[in-house]
Each structure stands twice: as structure tokens, then as C-alpha cells.
Motif scaffolding. Sequence first.
Motif, PDB file in Angstrom:
ATOM      1  N   ALA A 146       0.821  -1.209   0.000  1.00 30.31           N
ATOM      2  CA  ALA A 146       0.000   0.000   0.000  1.00 30.31           C
ATOM      3  C   ALA A 146       0.856   1.261   0.000  1.00 30.31           C
ATOM      4  N   VAL A 147       1.923   1.265   0.774  1.00 31.06           N
ATOM      5  CA  VAL A 147       2.794   2.447   0.843  1.00 31.06           C
ATOM      6  C   VAL A 147       3.559   2.634  -0.470  1.00 31.06           C
ATOM      7  N   ASN A 148       4.164   1.582  -0.981  1.00 31.95           N
ATOM      8  CA  ASN A 148       5.008   1.709  -2.166  1.00 31.95           C
ATOM      9  C   ASN A 148       4.197   1.995  -3.428  1.00 31.95           C
ATOM     10  N   ARG A 149       2.942   1.615  -3.414  1.00 30.80           N
ATOM     11  CA  ARG A 149       2.102   1.891  -4.580  1.00 30.80           C
ATOM     12  C   ARG A 149       1.938   3.386  -4.798  1.00 30.80           C
ATOM     13  N   MET A 150       1.923   4.157  -3.721  1.00 32.64           N
ATOM     14  CA  MET A 150       1.711   5.597  -3.812  1.00 32.64           C
ATOM     15  C   MET A 150       3.013   6.391  -3.732  1.00 32.64           C
ATOM     16  N   ALA A 151       4.145   5.720  -3.496  1.00 32.31           N
ATOM     17  CA  ALA A 151       5.421   6.423  -3.306  1.00 32.31           C
ATOM     18  C   ALA A 151       6.211   6.480  -4.614  1.00 32.31           C
ATOM     19  N   SER A 152       7.066   7.482  -4.709  1.00 30.21           N
ATOM     20  CA  SER A 152       7.957   7.596  -5.868  1.00 30.21           C
ATOM     21  C   SER A 152       9.014   6.496  -5.812  1.00 30.21           C
ATOM     22  N   SER A 153       9.751   6.338  -6.902  1.00 32.20           N
ATOM     23  CA  SER A 153      10.769   5.289  -6.955  1.00 32.20           C
ATOM     24  C   SER A 153      11.866   5.509  -5.923  1.00 32.20           C
ATOM     25  N   SER A 154      12.173   6.748  -5.582  1.00 30.43           N
ATOM     26  CA  SER A 154      13.223   7.037  -4.608  1.00 30.43           C
ATOM     27  C   SER A 154      12.741   6.885  -3.170  1.00 30.43           C
ATOM     28  N   ALA A 155      11.437   6.718  -2.974  1.00 32.36           N
ATOM     29  CA  ALA A 155      10.880   6.608  -1.621  1.00 32.36           C
ATOM     30  C   ALA A 155      10.291   5.225  -1.354  1.00 32.36           C
ATOM     31  N   GLN A 156      10.665   4.235  -2.145  1.00 26.43           N
ATOM     32  CA  GLN A 156      10.198   2.877  -1.899  1.00 26.43           C
ATOM     33  C   GLN A 156      10.822   2.349  -0.601  1.00 26.43           C
ATOM     34  N   ILE A 157      10.035   1.629   0.165  1.00 26.32           N
ATOM     35  CA  ILE A 157      10.511   1.100   1.434  1.00 26.32           C
ATOM     36  C   ILE A 157      10.479  -0.422   1.419  1.00 26.32           C
ATOM     37  N   ARG A 158      11.603  -1.019   1.766  1.00 31.65           N
ATOM     38  CA  ARG A 158      11.736  -2.473   1.871  1.00 31.65           C
ATOM     39  C   ARG A 158      12.347  -2.775   3.229  1.00 31.65           C
ATOM     40  N   LEU A 159      11.887  -3.855   3.869  1.00 26.21           N
ATOM     41  CA  LEU A 159      12.251  -4.112   5.260  1.00 26.21           C
ATOM     42  C   LEU A 159      12.849  -5.505   5.465  1.00 26.21           C
ATOM     43  N   ARG A 160      13.836  -5.560   6.373  1.00 23.37           N
ATOM     44  CA  ARG A 160      14.313  -6.818   6.932  1.00 23.37           C
ATOM     45  C   ARG A 160      13.783  -6.903   8.356  1.00 23.37           C
ATOM     46  N   GLY A 161      13.393  -8.108   8.781  1.00 20.91           N
ATOM     47  CA  GLY A 161      12.844  -8.274  10.125  1.00 20.91           C
ATOM     48  C   GLY A 161      13.412  -9.490  10.835  1.00 20.91           C
ATOM     49  N   VAL A 162      13.511  -9.394  12.164  1.00 22.95           N
ATOM     50  CA  VAL A 162      13.981 -10.500  13.005  1.00 22.95           C
ATOM     51  C   VAL A 162      13.058 -10.606  14.209  1.00 22.95           C
ATOM     52  N   VAL A 163      12.690 -11.843  14.557  1.00 25.61           N
ATOM     53  CA  VAL A 163      11.953 -12.117  15.793  1.00 25.61           C
ATOM     54  C   VAL A 163      12.775 -13.108  16.605  1.00 25.61           C
ATOM     55  N   ALA A 164      13.032 -12.743  17.862  1.00 25.10           N
ATOM     56  CA  ALA A 164      13.798 -13.601  18.762  1.00 25.10           C
ATOM     57  C   ALA A 164      13.222 -13.485  20.165  1.00 25.10           C
ATOM     58  N   THR A 165      13.651 -14.343  21.041  1.00 27.13           N
ATOM     59  CA  THR A 165      13.255 -14.273  22.446  1.00 27.13           C
ATOM     60  C   THR A 165      14.502 -14.355  23.309  1.00 27.13           C
ATOM     61  N   GLY A 166      14.431 -13.818  24.508  1.00 30.83           N
ATOM     62  CA  GLY A 166      15.581 -13.884  25.403  1.00 30.83           C
ATOM     63  C   GLY A 166      15.421 -12.939  26.576  1.00 30.83           C
ATOM     64  N   TYR A 167      16.494 -12.830  27.331  1.00 29.16           N
ATOM     65  CA  TYR A 167      16.492 -12.001  28.533  1.00 29.16           C
ATOM     66  C   TYR A 167      17.209 -10.686  28.263  1.00 29.16           C
ATOM     67  N   VAL A 168      16.555  -9.597  28.661  1.00 25.52           N
ATOM     68  CA  VAL A 168      17.085  -8.257  28.427  1.00 25.52           C
ATOM     69  C   VAL A 168      16.953  -7.443  29.705  1.00 25.52           C
ATOM     70  N   ALA A 169      17.985  -6.665  30.011  1.00 28.54           N
ATOM     71  CA  ALA A 169      17.956  -5.747  31.151  1.00 28.54           C
ATOM     72  C   ALA A 169      18.042  -4.315  30.639  1.00 28.54           C
ATOM     73  N   VAL A 170      17.616  -3.361  31.444  1.00 34.20           N
ATOM     74  CA  VAL A 170      17.674  -1.941  31.106  1.00 34.20           C
ATOM     75  C   VAL A 170      18.605  -1.265  32.100  1.00 34.20           C
TER      76      VAL A 170
END
Length: 308
Positions: A86-110
Motif C-alpha cells: 500500500a505504501v510503495n504503490r503511492m510512493a515515488s521510486s526514490s521513496a520505496q521502502i523495503r524491510l528486513r525483520g527479526v523475531v527472537a526471544t531472550g532475557y534483556v535488562a535496562v
Amino acid sequence: MTDPVSRTILLLDIEKYSDRDDIEQAYLRRMLYDIADRTLESAGIDERLRLRADRGDSVMELIDANASVTALLRALLTEVPTQLRAVNRMASSSAQIRLRGVVATGYVAVDEHDGWVGSDLNHACRLLDAQLLRAALRERANDFALCVSEGVHMGIVRHDHPGIPAQDFHQVTVDSKNGTLRAWLHGPVPDGSAPGTDNDHREKGGTSVPGASSGERPAPRAEKGETPETGETPETGATQPPEAPAPEAPAPEARTPQASAAPAGAVFNFNGGTPSFGGSLVAGDQHGVSGGQVTGNVHLGTSGGESA
């Protein structure tokens, strides 16, 4: 620093973000946030169940362990491609968006600076930056490439839940500075990255030239029927005598320079030494000795003007 807690880790990254100008980057960031929000909402994960960190060209989400990972994966496989189209259909060629994604689980502290700390988070980031995942996105006709950790595959994907076809995920290995990581890629594996091959960051050294570094000369080639080490024939084991060296060609004889044609009459050549004659040299045309050669009438062994 807080105590580490169990979290689901979602990472999304924009392809070729740094190739765009400032206006395009600002637009892509807005689209990334919008796609992430819509996807998480469709999975039933609202803002109270997640913590977001902005990384410029990527977004990191720490999701509460009580949120459904199955619903998250299903939304990523269906909602993200829909949003991207939907986004890329309306965007110019220089504004096309392509994504890499990762899903993982684990322990994280802040920590006290609101930074996130944890080896499981580090491993997820390594998967996101892997050349294998980048190559997978380049080869895709659609605009999304997803990779999940070994733990997510074992706990969710391999059970073939509706909307998460297990056969669409393929095991891969990724080389990173944290060591080799095993993961599962959704969709086709890029060429040269299937299990059993050298994956991802592989050092490719050129073929070395034999003897180039050792300074040794190549070993002489064995004659037909001989082993290179012993010179024995494989049938009898007898040692073949070495071939006699070919006789050397005789050296060419030294050639005396040819003198010019001598006049008619007796000619004597003297090559070194002192010639001695009995009697006197008399009568006739007498010429001097030049170059060891006497020409003219020479009378030997007599006296006076008598001929020899």
C-alpha cells in the motif's frame, strides 16, 4: 541496571536507508513507525505491552513475554507485506521502502541510561545485519524478508500453526563476531547459503601458487610408468637406471682466418717461432716476411746464385 527479564524481540530495518536524502529519510521513518504500529496492533500488542527504541533506520521493540508470539508472527507474515504494498504503490521510486525483520526471544535488562543489555538482544541484532538476510531481501519480488531465532522456531514455527507454515522456513547459519548463529529464514534461501555450504561472511582466499611462498622449484615430472618418488615401475618394483646424459656436440674447430690469395710460386707459412734455413736466401724476386708468410723465389741449402 534492572534485573534481566524475558522478552520477545522484534527488529525492523529499512533497506538502503543511507542512500536517500534527508527528506526521503524522514518520510521512510514515518512509514516504518506506521507499519510497525499497525502490525503490532493487529497482533493484539498495544503500547502497554511493548517498549520501543529508535535506531534511525531501524526500530527495536521489546514485547512483554505474555504477548502472543504466534499472533506476532502471523501478523508479520500477512500485515507487513500488505502495508508495504500500500505504501510503495503511492510512493515515488526514490521513496520505496523495503524491510528486513527479526523475531527472537531472550532475557534483556535496562541500564541507568535506558539502554538495553543482553546477549540474546545482541544475537538478534547480528541476525538483522547478516549478509544472508540482506541477500534474501535483494532476491525477493516482495518487499519483506523475515528471520527467526532458533528458540522461536523450536517453540512456535515448527508446530505449523495456522498462518505460519513451517515448510516455508529454512534453516540457515550466520557467521558473526559472536560466533556461528543458527536461525530460520522465511522464504527461499539465497544462492550459496543453503545448509552444508559456507554461509554469509565467508573469507574467500585466492588459490595459492604452488611453491610461490616456499621458494622451492617444482619436482621433476616422472616418466610414464614410474612413481615420482622412487623411479620404480609399478609392475616390477625394479629401479630404472638413470638415463645417460646425451653426448655433447663437439666444439667447433678454431678456424684460421683465410689469407688473401697468394701469388703463384712457392708459399711457406710460419706460425710462430723463428724459421732457420741452411745456406743463404739468394736470387730471384725476394720479398719481405709479412704475417709469417714468405713469397717469391726462395733457395735453400746452397750458396751463391745456384738454384736449389
